[in-house]
Structure formats: C-alpha cells, structure tokens
Scaffold this motif. Structure first.
Motif, PDB file in Angstrom:
ATOM      1  N   ASP A  91      -2.349   7.799  11.601  1.00  9.30           N
ATOM      2  CA  ASP A  91      -1.121   8.037  10.850  1.00  9.30           C
ATOM      3  C   ASP A  91      -0.725   6.721  10.176  1.00  9.30           C
ATOM      4  N   PRO A  92      -0.778   6.653   8.830  1.00  9.47           N
ATOM      5  CA  PRO A  92      -0.517   5.375   8.156  1.00  9.47           C
ATOM      6  C   PRO A  92       0.898   4.850   8.342  1.00  9.47           C
ATOM      7  N   ARG A  93       1.801   5.677   8.876  1.00 10.22           N
ATOM      8  CA  ARG A  93       3.147   5.194   9.175  1.00 10.22           C
ATOM      9  C   ARG A  93       3.139   4.196  10.335  1.00 10.22           C
ATOM     10  N   GLU A  94       1.984   4.094  11.008  1.00 12.68           N
ATOM     11  CA  GLU A  94       1.830   3.116  12.091  1.00 12.68           C
ATOM     12  C   GLU A  94       1.359   1.759  11.561  1.00 12.68           C
ATOM     13  N   LEU A  95       1.198   1.655  10.254  1.00 12.90           N
ATOM     14  CA  LEU A  95       0.700   0.406   9.670  1.00 12.90           C
ATOM     15  C   LEU A  95       1.837  -0.457   9.125  1.00 12.90           C
ATOM     16  N   ARG A  96       1.536  -1.737   8.966  1.00  6.81           N
ATOM     17  CA  ARG A  96       2.419  -2.649   8.250  1.00  6.81           C
ATOM     18  C   ARG A  96       1.991  -2.677   6.786  1.00  6.81           C
ATOM     19  N   PRO A  97       2.815  -3.213   5.881  1.00  8.27           N
ATOM     20  CA  PRO A  97       2.417  -3.286   4.457  1.00  8.27           C
ATOM     21  C   PRO A  97       1.164  -4.128   4.212  1.00  8.27           C
ATOM     22  N   THR A  98       0.719  -4.835   5.255  1.00  9.25           N
ATOM     23  CA  THR A  98      -0.495  -5.656   5.162  1.00  9.25           C
ATOM     24  C   THR A  98      -1.740  -4.875   5.537  1.00  9.25           C
ATOM     25  N   PHE A 108      -6.939  -4.468  11.365  1.00  8.33           N
ATOM     26  CA  PHE A 108      -6.563  -4.063  10.008  1.00  8.33           C
ATOM     27  C   PHE A 108      -7.386  -2.839   9.609  1.00  8.33           C
ATOM     28  N   LEU A 109      -6.738  -1.863   9.000  1.00  7.69           N
ATOM     29  CA  LEU A 109      -7.397  -0.598   8.664  1.00  7.69           C
ATOM     30  C   LEU A 109      -7.353  -0.351   7.156  1.00  7.69           C
ATOM     31  N   ALA A 110      -8.443   0.194   6.617  1.00  9.12           N
ATOM     32  CA  ALA A 110      -8.489   0.466   5.175  1.00  9.12           C
ATOM     33  C   ALA A 110      -9.410   1.640   4.898  1.00  9.12           C
ATOM     34  N   GLY A 153       0.501  -1.875  -4.380  1.00 10.07           N
ATOM     35  CA  GLY A 153       1.792  -1.873  -3.695  1.00 10.07           C
ATOM     36  C   GLY A 153       2.379  -0.485  -3.594  1.00 10.07           C
ATOM     37  N   VAL A 154       2.197   0.323  -4.643  1.00  9.94           N
ATOM     38  CA  VAL A 154       2.674   1.708  -4.639  1.00  9.94           C
ATOM     39  C   VAL A 154       1.952   2.493  -3.552  1.00  9.94           C
ATOM     40  N   LEU A 155       0.619   2.368  -3.524  1.00  8.76           N
ATOM     41  CA  LEU A 155      -0.187   3.082  -2.535  1.00  8.76           C
ATOM     42  C   LEU A 155       0.220   2.699  -1.115  1.00  8.76           C
ATOM     43  N   ALA A 156       0.300   1.402  -0.844  1.00  8.84           N
ATOM     44  CA  ALA A 156       0.642   0.937   0.509  1.00  8.84           C
ATOM     45  C   ALA A 156       2.020   1.437   0.925  1.00  8.84           C
ATOM     46  N   ASP A 157       2.983   1.376   0.004  1.00 11.24           N
ATOM     47  CA  ASP A 157       4.341   1.807   0.315  1.00 11.24           C
ATOM     48  C   ASP A 157       4.405   3.310   0.563  1.00 11.24           C
ATOM     49  N   ASP A 158       3.699   4.092  -0.269  1.00  9.56           N
ATOM     50  CA  ASP A 158       3.661   5.549  -0.082  1.00  9.56           C
ATOM     51  C   ASP A 158       3.110   5.902   1.292  1.00  9.56           C
ATOM     52  N   LEU A 159       1.995   5.272   1.654  1.00  9.11           N
ATOM     53  CA  LEU A 159       1.343   5.585   2.933  1.00  9.11           C
ATOM     54  C   LEU A 159       2.241   5.239   4.112  1.00  9.11           C
ATOM     55  N   ILE A 160       2.825   4.057   4.078  1.00 11.52           N
ATOM     56  CA  ILE A 160       3.564   3.542   5.229  1.00 11.52           C
ATOM     57  C   ILE A 160       4.937   4.208   5.368  1.00 11.52           C
TER      58      ILE A 160
END
Length: 371
Positions: A91-98, A108-110, A153-160
């Motif tokens: 669940d990408p909500r478990e990630l940090r913006p990094t 780190f996951l990608a 930045g858009v992608l990372a923010d959407d996921l998190i």
C-alpha cells in the motif's frame, strides 16, 4: 469467457484500465462491432511480429483458434502465447515522499510493488528512490519533488496521499500545474536539483547555465521593449493583426495577442541581441508570458478548492450529470459515494480538473437550494 482467468475467478485483482485484455474489451465495449489490431515487427532481422491490441490470458490453444479467425492470419503460428500476471503490492500510503518504507528503515520501494503500471512510472520512482537511498547512506537531507516542480512529484504525492485501487498510471491531467510542467522548461525546473544531487556534470551545467542566462535576458527584453505609435514597426504590426495596439505595447503583452507568432516577436527585438537569440529559447520565454494569466487563475482555483471541504454532497446526487467528467471519473465517484467535498478531494485517481468540476456543481446545487 469462462476460460479467462480474469473472469473465471482465478485472478482476483483489477486489470490495468489503460491496456485491457481482449476479453475486457469484449465485455466493456460490447456495443462495438469492430476492433483494430496493429502488427508490430520485433526487429529488422526477425520474423517475429507483436500483435498489439490482442493482449489476453486465455488458454494458448484458444488463442490460436481466435487468431486464425482474423483475415490474413489463417496460417499464423504463435511463438509465445499471451498471459496474465497477478502480483502483490505494498500500500503506497505506507511510503514517504522519498519512496522509503515507513515500516522498515532503509528500505526504498519503486515500480509495480507500489501499485503502478507502465515503464515510465517505474523508471521515475526508481530515480527518486535511488537518489534518496544514496542520500540516506551519506546522511544527506531527503530529496523530495513537489507537485508543482515535476510530474514525478505528482505521481509520488498521488500514491502516498490517496493510495491505489487499480494499477496507477500518470497523466498530465493529474497535475494542476501542468502549464508550468512543460517539456521546454524541464531543465529550468530540475537541473539545479540534479546539480545539487551530483547528477549533472560540469559540461552539462555550463550549457544549462548559458541557456538560463539567455532566457533571462530574453524575458527582460520582452518586458521592456516597447512598440510605440511613433515606431516604424507599429503600423505594419497593427496591420498584420488587424487591431489598434494603443499608444504603446511591450513585446510580452503583444505575444499574448491572437495570431502573434514567435517569428514576429523575434523581428521586433532589439537588433543588438537578435543574432544571439535561439528560437527554442524565445518560445520558452514567450510561453511563460502567454500562460501567466492562466497560471494565476489556476492558483486561485486551487486555493478555492482547498477551502470547501465541509460542502455537503446530497445523498441522491448524480455525478453522471456533471458535464466534462469521463466515464472513469463518474465510476470512481459513484463507487466512493462521498458525503462531503473533502471526501471527493481524497478519492484516488481523481484529477484536479474533475475535482474543480464537482465543486462548481455542488456549489451551484447548494446555492439553488438556499434560494
């Protein structure tokens, strides 16, 4: 259809919306009576051809039967049958913006493990995760890209912030700042960050710095070069555009007029700088002027969106009545059935334009009831 893992129950996950299988297309677009297929040779020195538009998870013998029903494919041979995969994801909500895990320090996951689909989505996450993994080892401050700085930045923010309910794909429509997230200014936005990260070498930095200086000088010239009624060029420009330009007008203001091309602006710039001007630089400088009004309006609209979270959504509200919403957006809204606008803003996969449209209609509906 009962032999398809997607429909027999063998696969429980939701398939990718933007590259569906032939089975998905038959079910979702049952009213269509034709479908285009594209033959894509795999290389100059091979007889292999990829059949685009026919991805499938059906049994291989059935795939062959179906393909031989296509005109011209009566004797076709399958080298590798199509297949479907189902994979677990974090669940990408478990990630940090990094792209760092909040559960395990230093992890780190990608890519698809974060619930995304597509090569580009995986590549940009890998870049972000890789930079931050290196930073973590060196004890450096986190490397984070904001929504208004880059599509990454858009992608990372959407996921998190929102997580995913189906494989995520990034579109320009997901970015509220897309007028500034242009391909022509990507180096202006990101080269300084790349330099700080150690990813932009000296020769590339010198080339970028020279370009940045040229564009800065151009913007200055556009803002301060005026065409006055007494100028030699005034009459010809006014005639070309078919309008009166007033007593005087700057080149930045002129560039916003309909029908004004970069070539005309180039001709009007001071002769002492014309020789050093590159058209690509001029087009970037002009784009900033051209979009400035829209960008300001977008900022105001974004501010407005962020201050209406308590606005109620009527229980019987029909999202399908909102013009301009795609079928996908209506489907997401109907499935979520938000009770207020704050919940609308938090629905996964809803782009800013769709959120704004919902706000306009909810506001109008609320005003009508108040009246």
């Amino acid at each position: 259809m009962h032999q398809s893992p997607l429909y027999s129950g063998k696969i429980k996950g939701v398939g990718p919306r933007y590259c569906p299988s032939i089975e998905d297309k038959v079910v979702k677009f049952a009213e269509k009576d034709r479908h285009q297929l594209f033959l894509e040779p795999e290389g100059h020195k091979t007889n292999e051809v990829y059949l685009n538009g026919f991805s499938t998870s059906l049994p291989s013998d059935l795939q062959l039967d179906l393909l031989r029903m296509v005109d011209g494919f009566e004797n076709v041979q399958i080298i590798r049958p199509g297949y479907a995969i189902e994979y677990d994801f974090v669940d990408p909500r478990e990630l940090r913006p990094t792209m760092a895990s909040t559960r395990m320090e230093g992890l780190f996951l990608a890519g698809q493990i974060n619930g995304t689909t597509g090569y580009e989505e995986a590549a940009c996450q890998g870049l972000l995760a890789g930079i931050n993994a290196a930073y973590a080892v060196d004890g450096r401050k986190e490397f984070i890209l904001q929504r208004d700085e880059a599509y990454i930045g858009v992608l990372a923010d959407d996921l998190i912030r929102h997580g995913v309910d189906e494989p995520y794909r990034l579109f320009t429509s997901r970015a509220e700042a897309r007028l500034t997230l242009r391909h022509d200014n990507a180096d202006q936005r990101l080269s300084p960050k790349g330099r700080d990260a150690g990813l932009v070498g000296d020769s590339d930095w010198e080339r970028f710095s020279a370009k940045r200086d040229r564009i800065a000088n151009l913007r200055n010239a556009l803002d301060f070069t005026r065409i006055k009624r007494s100028s030699v060029e005034y009459a010809s420009v006014s005639q070309i555009l078919g309008v009166d330009l007033g007593d005087s007008i700057t080149l930045s203001q002129l560039a916003m007029r309909q029908g004004v091309k970069p070539e005309l602006i180039h001709r009007l710039l001071p002769s002492e700088i014309q020789a050093d001007i590159r058209m690509a630089d001029l087009e970037t400088a002009l784009a900033d002027s051209l979009y400035s009004g829209y960008i300001e309006k977008q900022k105001v609209a974004t501010e407005r969106v962020n201050h209406h979270d308590t606005l109620k959504v009527p229980v019987d509200f029909q999202f399908s009545t909102i013009g301009g919403l795609s079928n996908e957006m209506v489907e997401r809204l109907e499935r979520a059935r938000p009770s207020n606008f704050g919940q609308v803003r938090n629905i996964s996969g809803l782009p800013p334009a769709a959120v704004s449209s919902v706000l306009v209609h909810l506001s109008a509906n609320s005003s009508a009831k108040a009246a």
